[in-house]
Motif scaffolding. Structure first.
Motif, PDB file in Angstrom:
ATOM      1  N   VAL A   1       0.868  -1.176   0.000  1.00 18.99           N
ATOM      2  CA  VAL A   1       0.000   0.000   0.000  1.00 18.99           C
ATOM      3  C   VAL A   1       0.905   1.226   0.000  1.00 18.99           C
ATOM      4  N   LEU A   2       0.690   2.097  -0.958  1.00 13.23           N
ATOM      5  CA  LEU A   2       1.519   3.285  -1.163  1.00 13.23           C
ATOM      6  C   LEU A   2       0.704   4.530  -0.839  1.00 13.23           C
ATOM      7  N   ALA A   3       1.269   5.412  -0.010  1.00 12.39           N
ATOM      8  CA  ALA A   3       0.590   6.667   0.340  1.00 12.39           C
ATOM      9  C   ALA A   3       1.519   7.836   0.062  1.00 12.39           C
ATOM     10  N   GLU A   4       1.128   8.687  -0.881  1.00  7.05           N
ATOM     11  CA  GLU A   4       1.913   9.872  -1.257  1.00  7.05           C
ATOM     12  C   GLU A   4       0.956  10.870  -1.879  1.00  7.05           C
ATOM     13  N   ASP A   5       0.899  12.084  -1.300  1.00  7.54           N
ATOM     14  CA  ASP A   5      -0.094  13.039  -1.783  1.00  7.54           C
ATOM     15  C   ASP A   5       0.321  13.751  -3.063  1.00  7.54           C
ATOM     16  N   ALA A   6       1.598  13.783  -3.397  1.00 12.33           N
ATOM     17  CA  ALA A   6       2.058  14.397  -4.638  1.00 12.33           C
ATOM     18  C   ALA A   6       1.835  13.412  -5.782  1.00 12.33           C
ATOM     19  N   ALA A   7       0.905  13.728  -6.662  1.00 10.66           N
ATOM     20  CA  ALA A   7       0.482  12.777  -7.689  1.00 10.66           C
ATOM     21  C   ALA A   7       1.637  12.328  -8.579  1.00 10.66           C
TER      22      ALA A   7
ATOM     23  N   LEU B   1      -4.908   5.591   3.699  1.00 12.55           N
ATOM     24  CA  LEU B   1      -3.830   4.653   4.031  1.00 12.55           C
ATOM     25  C   LEU B   1      -4.282   3.693   5.125  1.00 12.55           C
ATOM     26  N   LEU B   2      -4.876   4.228   6.171  1.00  8.13           N
ATOM     27  CA  LEU B   2      -5.358   3.392   7.269  1.00  8.13           C
ATOM     28  C   LEU B   2      -6.432   2.413   6.788  1.00  8.13           C
ATOM     29  N   ALA B   3      -7.378   2.910   6.018  1.00  7.85           N
ATOM     30  CA  ALA B   3      -8.499   2.084   5.583  1.00  7.85           C
ATOM     31  C   ALA B   3      -8.041   0.953   4.665  1.00  7.85           C
ATOM     32  N   PHE B   4      -7.236   1.277   3.671  1.00  7.83           N
ATOM     33  CA  PHE B   4      -6.810   0.251   2.721  1.00  7.83           C
ATOM     34  C   PHE B   4      -5.885  -0.766   3.378  1.00  7.83           C
ATOM     35  N   THR B   5      -5.038  -0.319   4.296  1.00  4.11           N
ATOM     36  CA  THR B   5      -4.126  -1.259   4.957  1.00  4.11           C
ATOM     37  C   THR B   5      -4.900  -2.212   5.851  1.00  4.11           C
ATOM     38  N   ASP B   6      -5.847  -1.698   6.605  1.00  2.18           N
ATOM     39  CA  ASP B   6      -6.674  -2.565   7.449  1.00  2.18           C
ATOM     40  C   ASP B   6      -7.431  -3.589   6.610  1.00  2.18           C
ATOM     41  N   HIS B   7      -7.891  -3.167   5.432  1.00  2.69           N
ATOM     42  CA  HIS B   7      -8.734  -4.036   4.606  1.00  2.69           C
ATOM     43  C   HIS B   7      -7.923  -5.073   3.831  1.00  2.69           C
TER      44      HIS B   7
ATOM     45  N   ARG C   1       2.122   9.362  11.802  1.00  2.00           N
ATOM     46  CA  ARG C   1       1.198   8.917  12.840  1.00  2.00           C
ATOM     47  C   ARG C   1       0.347   7.742  12.353  1.00  2.00           C
ATOM     48  N   ALA C   2      -0.024   7.758  11.074  1.00  2.00           N
ATOM     49  CA  ALA C   2      -0.769   6.637  10.512  1.00  2.00           C
ATOM     50  C   ALA C   2       0.085   5.374  10.503  1.00  2.00           C
ATOM     51  N   ALA C   3       1.367   5.511  10.150  1.00  2.00           N
ATOM     52  CA  ALA C   3       2.267   4.356  10.144  1.00  2.00           C
ATOM     53  C   ALA C   3       2.414   3.766  11.540  1.00  2.00           C
ATOM     54  N   ALA C   4       2.562   4.640  12.549  1.00  2.00           N
ATOM     55  CA  ALA C   4       2.687   4.166  13.928  1.00  2.00           C
ATOM     56  C   ALA C   4       1.420   3.444  14.371  1.00  2.00           C
ATOM     57  N   GLU C   5       0.266   3.979  14.003  1.00  2.00           N
ATOM     58  CA  GLU C   5      -1.002   3.348  14.361  1.00  2.00           C
ATOM     59  C   GLU C   5      -1.148   1.987  13.682  1.00  2.00           C
ATOM     60  N   LEU C   6      -0.729   1.907  12.433  1.00  2.00           N
ATOM     61  CA  LEU C   6      -0.833   0.636  11.712  1.00  2.00           C
ATOM     62  C   LEU C   6       0.081  -0.423  12.311  1.00  2.00           C
ATOM     63  N   ARG C   7       1.249  -0.017  12.793  1.00  2.35           N
ATOM     64  CA  ARG C   7       2.141  -0.984  13.436  1.00  2.35           C
ATOM     65  C   ARG C   7       1.564  -1.463  14.760  1.00  2.35           C
ATOM     66  N   ARG C   8       0.775  -0.625  15.417  1.00  5.07           N
ATOM     67  CA  ARG C   8       0.099  -1.081  16.634  1.00  5.07           C
ATOM     68  C   ARG C   8      -1.003  -2.081  16.298  1.00  5.07           C
ATOM     69  N   ARG C   9      -1.693  -1.846  15.188  1.00 11.09           N
ATOM     70  CA  ARG C   9      -2.803  -2.728  14.811  1.00 11.09           C
ATOM     71  C   ARG C   9      -2.307  -4.045  14.201  1.00 11.09           C
ATOM     72  N   HIS C  10      -1.221  -3.972  13.438  1.00 13.27           N
ATOM     73  CA  HIS C  10      -0.725  -5.121  12.687  1.00 13.27           C
ATOM     74  C   HIS C  10       0.758  -5.286  13.007  1.00 13.27           C
ATOM     75  N   ARG C  11       1.042  -6.109  13.974  1.00 17.36           N
ATOM     76  CA  ARG C  11       2.379  -6.166  14.567  1.00 17.36           C
ATOM     77  C   ARG C  11       3.480  -6.508  13.574  1.00 17.36           C
ATOM     78  N   ASP C  12       3.211  -7.348  12.598  1.00 17.03           N
ATOM     79  CA  ASP C  12       4.250  -7.789  11.671  1.00 17.03           C
ATOM     80  C   ASP C  12       4.339  -6.925  10.415  1.00 17.03           C
ATOM     81  N   LEU C  13       3.592  -5.853  10.356  1.00 15.98           N
ATOM     82  CA  LEU C  13       3.606  -4.993   9.182  1.00 15.98           C
ATOM     83  C   LEU C  13       4.940  -4.265   9.052  1.00 15.98           C
ATOM     84  N   ALA C  14       5.518  -4.329   7.855  1.00 13.71           N
ATOM     85  CA  ALA C  14       6.739  -3.571   7.569  1.00 13.71           C
ATOM     86  C   ALA C  14       6.349  -2.192   7.044  1.00 13.71           C
ATOM     87  N   VAL C  15       7.088  -1.163   7.470  1.00 12.91           N
ATOM     88  CA  VAL C  15       6.762   0.208   7.107  1.00 12.91           C
ATOM     89  C   VAL C  15       8.013   0.919   6.611  1.00 12.91           C
TER      90      VAL C  15
END
Length: 221
Positions: free
Chosen positions: A10-16, A43-49, A71-85
């Motif tokens: 999942v890629l998150a970057e606001d500059a098109a 980013l949060l929604a697609f990663t969770d899904h 902050r989204a990356a930190a939250e995702l690592r809390r939700r999904h322990r093995d997620l690489a960021v």
């Protein structure tokens, strides 16, 4: 491109323009970008899904363009322990590095400057290392940290050569790569690494030597 294990990303970057460039690089390397989004909420929604192997995100995201991506990356690592960021930053920001290293989770962590994306092979190698559970920090960031060591500070126990080796270790380099860069033998590098672990009281048997070193470097931020 060399053979690489395909990753679901999942890629998150606001500059098109940069987002499309990253998408092209990743897909050309054989990876699957399952979502390419422009804000932290997506980013949060697609990663969770989709539960990808790796998240690649800019630190600064809408709406405030401060640290939403981090902050989204930190939250995702809390939700999904093995997620690489792997996080991308436009410039060196030590505070961001400290916060990233303090996040929980067992997956790999990467912190790269956006300029590194232009070095496609280096960028993809860093991505592979992060996906494999390693910690990889941009060489420019590491050099800045090591060059600021203070007399009687935590790194003062190391010789100049050992600090060089430590910096290259923190970049995710192997002993062979360090030997080539410093024009020394691998045996000499192994000796320096052993000295570093001993002087910093780090466990020399750890499988994640870069993570161990960066845990120590975190004290210098």
């Amino acid at each position: 491109m060399p053979d690489r294990a395909p990753l679901r990303i999942v890629l998150a970057e606001d500059a098109a323009l940069l987002r499309e460039g990253l998408l092209a690089i990743l897909e050309r390397a054989g990876h699957e970008v399952i979502a390419a989004v422009g804000d932290a909420d997506a980013l949060l929604a697609f990663t969770d899904h989709t539960r990808p192997d790796v998240v690649i995100t800019d630190i600064r995201m809408p709406p405030t363009h401060t640290d939403e991506g981090l902050r989204a990356a930190a939250e995702l690592r809390r939700r999904h322990r093995d997620l690489a960021v792997l996080v991308l930053s436009a410039y060196v920001a030590d505070a961001y590095l400290a916060e990233l290293l303090d996040t929980t989770g067992g997956g790999g962590i990467g912190y790269l400057l956006k300029d590194r994306v232009g070095h496609v092979r280096d960028f993809l190698d860093s991505l592979d290392r992060v996906a494999g559970g390693e910690t990889v920090v941009d060489p420019q960031v590491v050099r800045g940290l090591l060059s600021r060591h203070q007399p009687d500070g935590p790194l003062d126990v190391l010789s100049e050569r050992e600090r060089e080796v430590l910096g290259l270790m923190a970049e995710g380099r192997t002993n062979g790569s360090i030997a080539t860069t410093l024009f020394v033998s691998e045996a000499a590098v192994r000796k320096h690494v052993g000295n570093i672990f001993a002087k910093l009281r780090l466990d020399p048997t750890t499988d994640r030597r870069v993570s161990a070193v960066l845990a120590y470097l975190r004290e210098t931020l």
